[in-house]
Motif scaffolding. Structure first.
Motif, short mmCIF file in Angstrom:
data_model
loop_
_atom_site.label_atom_id
_atom_site.label_comp_id
_atom_site.label_asym_id
_atom_site.label_seq_id
_atom_site.Cartn_x
_atom_site.Cartn_y
_atom_site.Cartn_z
N SER A 484 1.09 -1.56 -0.08
CA SER A 484 0.23 -0.29 -0.13
C SER A 484 0.59 1.45 0.35
O SER A 484 0.62 2.26 -0.38
CB SER A 484 -0.85 -0.09 1.36
OG SER A 484 -1.72 -1.31 1.09
N LYS A 485 2.02 1.26 0.64
CA LYS A 485 2.87 2.41 0.40
C LYS A 485 3.72 3.22 -0.71
O LYS A 485 3.28 3.95 -0.73
CB LYS A 485 3.60 2.11 1.35
CG LYS A 485 5.08 2.90 2.30
CD LYS A 485 6.48 3.12 3.11
CE LYS A 485 6.97 4.01 3.27
NZ LYS A 485 7.57 3.27 3.88
N ARG A 488 0.80 3.60 -2.93
CA ARG A 488 1.15 5.24 -3.27
C ARG A 488 1.53 6.51 -3.45
O ARG A 488 1.58 7.13 -4.03
CB ARG A 488 0.21 5.30 -1.19
CG ARG A 488 -0.62 6.64 -0.94
CD ARG A 488 -1.12 7.31 0.21
NE ARG A 488 -1.54 8.18 -0.12
CZ ARG A 488 -3.00 8.51 0.87
NH1 ARG A 488 -3.42 7.56 1.91
NH2 ARG A 488 -3.66 9.69 1.14
N GLU A 489 2.81 5.84 -2.91
CA GLU A 489 4.22 6.83 -3.76
C GLU A 489 4.16 6.56 -4.59
O GLU A 489 3.86 7.52 -5.26
CB GLU A 489 5.71 6.17 -3.06
CG GLU A 489 5.50 6.41 -1.38
CD GLU A 489 6.98 6.17 -1.53
OE1 GLU A 489 7.05 5.12 -1.67
OE2 GLU A 489 6.93 5.88 -0.20
N THR A 491 0.94 6.17 -7.19
CA THR A 491 0.54 6.64 -8.22
C THR A 491 -0.21 7.72 -7.34
O THR A 491 -1.62 8.89 -7.86
CB THR A 491 -1.10 5.24 -7.79
OG1 THR A 491 -1.41 5.38 -7.23
CG2 THR A 491 0.35 4.45 -8.82
N MET A 493 -2.46 7.47 -5.33
CA MET A 493 -3.69 7.14 -3.95
C MET A 493 -3.62 5.35 -3.29
O MET A 493 -2.64 4.57 -3.83
CB MET A 493 -5.13 6.78 -5.57
CG MET A 493 -5.54 7.36 -5.64
SD MET A 493 -7.16 7.00 -7.36
CE MET A 493 -6.11 6.51 -8.42
N THR A 494 -4.40 5.19 -2.69
CA THR A 494 -3.93 3.30 -1.72
C THR A 494 -4.52 2.55 -2.79
O THR A 494 -5.29 2.69 -3.88
CB THR A 494 -4.68 3.68 -1.17
OG1 THR A 494 -6.07 3.48 -0.94
CG2 THR A 494 -4.52 4.88 0.18
N GLU A 497 -8.40 3.07 -3.28
CA GLU A 497 -8.78 3.98 -3.81
C GLU A 497 -8.94 4.31 -5.55
O GLU A 497 -9.54 4.54 -6.08
CB GLU A 497 -8.20 5.28 -3.77
CG GLU A 497 -8.65 5.62 -1.98
CD GLU A 497 -7.46 6.94 -1.64
OE1 GLU A 497 -8.10 7.72 -0.49
OE2 GLU A 497 -6.09 6.88 -2.20
N TYR A 498 -7.99 3.57 -6.03
CA TYR A 498 -7.56 3.23 -6.97
C TYR A 498 -8.19 2.16 -7.81
O TYR A 498 -9.30 2.73 -8.31
CB TYR A 498 -6.14 2.50 -7.58
CG TYR A 498 -5.62 1.49 -8.74
CD1 TYR A 498 -5.42 2.28 -9.54
CD2 TYR A 498 -5.92 0.96 -9.24
CE1 TYR A 498 -5.11 3.63 -10.87
CE2 TYR A 498 -5.96 0.81 -10.90
CZ TYR A 498 -5.49 1.63 -11.35
OH TYR A 498 -5.23 1.46 -12.66
#
Length: 505
Positions: A484-485, A488-489, A491, A493-494, A497-498
Motif C-alpha cells: 500500500s505504501k 500510494r507513492e 500513484t 492513491m491507496t 482508492e484506485y
C-alpha cells in the motif's frame, strides 16, 4: 403452513384469530371465508394445509364443501365446528376423516389440541412424501445408470422399471441437454426441464450428470415418434442458450446404451459448432475419435522458432481440429492446456495480455471453462498476438536486455527478486548489468522492476474478485502494508482508492 377458516359468523372467525397463537403451530398464512362457496373458490388457488369449517353455512354447507375440498386438495386436514351435534354430521365427519368435531360455543383449548393433531399429521405426511421422493429419485438414477451401461444387471433394471412405471417394450431414444457453464440458469429452471422431459410422450427417466448437463432416456410407442421432434424444439425454445443432442433410436431396452453413447457423441459436436442448437448423429460421429499422436512433439519443435512461426502452426492445428470434429472434446482440452502452458512458460510476458490469468493453475481453469473450440482459438490468438507485439517492441534491444525483461516477466512475483539475483542469472556483476540496462531502457533495473510490479498490481486491482493481500503477494511485495505504501507513492492513491476509481470509470 396455511389455514382457511370458513364460518358465516364474524365473531367466530375473529375470535379464533385473536385467541390462538398461530405462530406456535407454524401457521403463517390465514384466509377467511363466509360461506362454503367462497371457501371453495379460495381453496382452488390457496391450497390450505388445514381447514376449520362450520357445517351449517349459506350457499354451500360444510359437508358439501369438504367433499369438494378433498377432491381439489386431498392432503388438507379438516376440523369441523358446529352448534348442532347431529348423528348425520358425525357420520359425515367420520367418512371424511376429519381431525376433530368441535361443538359451539367453541372451547379454544379444544381447538388448540385439534390444531396440534392436524399440524402433526401434515408434517408426518410431508416427511413421508419427502422420503418417497428421495427414494424415487434414487431408483430413477439407478435405473438410468443400469440402462445406459453395455453390460448391466438386467434383472435389477427390469425390477426398477416395473416399480417406476417405465415400459420395457417400445422404442427408446437418449436426449442430452447442455447449458452454458457460465450461464445464469437457475435451479428452478432446471427442475422445469426435468418435469418437461418426464411429461413427454410415453415415459422418461433423466438425471443431471453435472450442474449444466442433463441426460434423459425417452420411451415412446411407434405411433408417437412424430411428437419427439416438436418436443426437442419446445426445449430449445424455452431455453435459448441450451443445446440438445439426440442419439439413435433403439427397439430393445438392452441397447439403450447405444443411444446414450451416440447422443453424447452428437453433443461433442457442439464443442466445434457453437452456433448449432440441435445435434443428431451422422457418420462422422462414428469415426475414430482419438487424437492423432505426435502433435505435441511437432509443437515443441516449433516453439523456439518465434511467435510468428508459432501462430502459423496454431492456425493449422485449429483448422485440423475443426475439420475433425469427432475428436473427443476432453482430449482437446487436455491438449490445449498443455500447449498453452508451454507457451506461457516460453513467453512469460503473455500474462500481461490476460490479467485475470495469474499463473498456470488459473490458465488451466480458464481453458477448461471455455465452452467451445472457437473460444479457445480466440484466446490463443489473443495471447500469440500479444507475444508478437512484445517481440516487435523488444526488437530494438540487445539480446541481454531482452533476456532480462523476460526474466522479470517470469519472476516478478517472487519477493526475493532483486538486481543482484538477476545479474547472477545472466553472469554479470550487478553494477555492470545496471549500467547496461540503463543505457538501453533509460531507467535503472530497480526502477523498471518496481514499475513493472506496479503495473501488474494495477491490472489485478481492476479484477474485483482478488483481495489486496493476494495482489501484494502475487506482485512480490513483502506484505500488504508495504504494498500500500509503495502503491500510494507511485500513484497518489491507496490500492482501495484506485480500485474504486477504476470501478466508477
Amino acid at each position: 403452513m396455511k389455514i382457511l377458516i370458513a364460518d358465516d359468523e364474524d365473531y367466530t372467525r375473529e375470535g379464533l384469530l385473536e385467541e390462538i397463537d398461530w405462530e406456535e403451530f407454524g401457521i403463517d398464512e390465514i384466509m377467511q371465508a363466509v360461506n362454503g362457496e367462497e371457501a371453495l373458490k379460495i381453496v382452488k388457488w390457496f391450497r390450505p394445509h388445514i381447514v376449520i369449517s362450520d357445517i351449517r353455512m349459506p350457499k354451500m354447507d360444510g359437508i358439501a364443501f369438504a367433499e369438494e375440498l378433498l377432491g381439489l386438495a386431498p392432503e388438507s386436514k379438516i376440523i369441523f365446528i358446529s352448534g348442532y351435534l347431529e348423528t348425520e354430521y358425525l357420520k359425515s365427519a367420520i367418512r371424511l376423516s376429519v381431525i376433530d368435531f368441535i361443538e359451539k360455543p367453541i372451547d379454544v383449548d379444544q381447538v388448540r389440541k385439534a390444531l396440534g393433531r392436524a399440524v402433526e399429521e401434515v408434517l408426518r405426511e410431508r416427511r413421508t412424501r419427502e422420503a418417497d421422493e428421495g427414494n424415487r429419485e434414487f431408483r430413477q438414477q439407478k435405473l438410468f445408470e443400469l440402462l445406459t451401461r453395455r453390460d448391466s444387471d438386467w434383472r435389477t433394471a427390469e425390477r426398477l422399471a416395473r416399480g417406476g412405471d417405465f415400459p420395457l417394450n417400445g422404442r427408446y431414444v437418449c436426449m442430452a441437454v447442455q447449458f452454458p457453464r457460465a450461464g445464469q440458469t437457475t435451479g428452478e429452471e432446471l427442475d422445469q426441464l426435468l418435469d418437461m422431459v418426464l411429461q413427454a410422450e410415453g415415459r422418461a427417466i433423466g438425471i443431471w450428470q453435472e450442474p449444466s448437463a442433463f441426460e434423459a432416456v425417452i420411451a415412446c410407442q411407434d405411433r408417437n415418434r412424430y411428437r419427439l421432434g416438436p418436443f426437442y424444439q419446445r426445449v430449445l425454445d424455452r431455453w435459448p442458450d441450451c443445446k440438445v443432442a439426440v442419439g439413435m433410436e433403439v427397439e430393445d431396452y438392452r441397447n439403450i446404451f447405444n443411444s446414450c453413447k451416440t447422443a453424447r457423441a452428437a453433443m461433442n459436436c457442439a464443442f466445434y459448432q457453437p452456433e448449432g442448437r440441435l445435434f443428431e448423429i451422422d457418420e462422422t460421429i462414428l469415426q475414430k475419435r482419438f487424437m492423432e499422436p505426435g502433435i505435441y512433439g511437432a509443437f515443441l519443435r516449433v516453439l523456439p522458432e518465434g511467435s510468428r512461426k508459432l501462430s502459423e502452426w496454431f492456425c493449422s492445428l485449429f483448422g485440423d481440429l475443426f475439420a475433425r470434429k469427432y475428436y473427443q472434446k476432453e482430449q482437446v482440452y487436455t491438449l490445449m492446456v498443455s500447449l498453452l502452458t508451454a507457451v506461457f512458460r516460453q513467453y512469460p510476458s503473455s500474462y500481461d495480455c490476460v490479467p485475470w490469468v495469474g499463473g498456470e493453475e488459473q490458465l488451466q481453469a480458464a481453458v477448461l471453462n471455455m465452452d467451445s473450440l472457437r473460444e479457445i482459438q480466440d484466446f490463443t490468438d489473443t495471447v500469440l498476438g500479444c507475444v508478437q507485439d512484445r517481440e516487435e517492441e523488444l526488437s530494438g534491444f540487445g539480446r541481454v536486455i531482452r533476456g532480462v525483461l523476460d526474466y522479470i516477466a517470469a519472476h516478478y512475483g517472487e519477493e526475493d527478486l532483486s538486481t543482484a539475483r538477476i545479474a547472477e542469472a545472466f553472469h554479470f556483476s550487478p553494477a555492470y548489468l545496471n549500467v547496461l540496462f540503463k543505457q538501453e531502457m533509460k531507467v535503472t533495473l530497480k526502477q523498471y522492476l518496481s514499475g513493472y510490479r506496479l503495473e501488474k498490481a494495477k491490472k489485478l486491482l481492476e479484477q474485483d474478485y482478488m483481495k489486496i493481500t493476494e495482489i501484494a503477494e502475487k506482485c512480490g511485495y513483502a506484505n500488504a502494508n508495504y504494498f500500500s505504501k509503495v502503491f500510494r507513492e507511485g500513484t497518489g492513491m491507496t490500492p482501495l482508492e484506485y480500485r474504486s476509481a477504476r470501478s466508477e470509470e
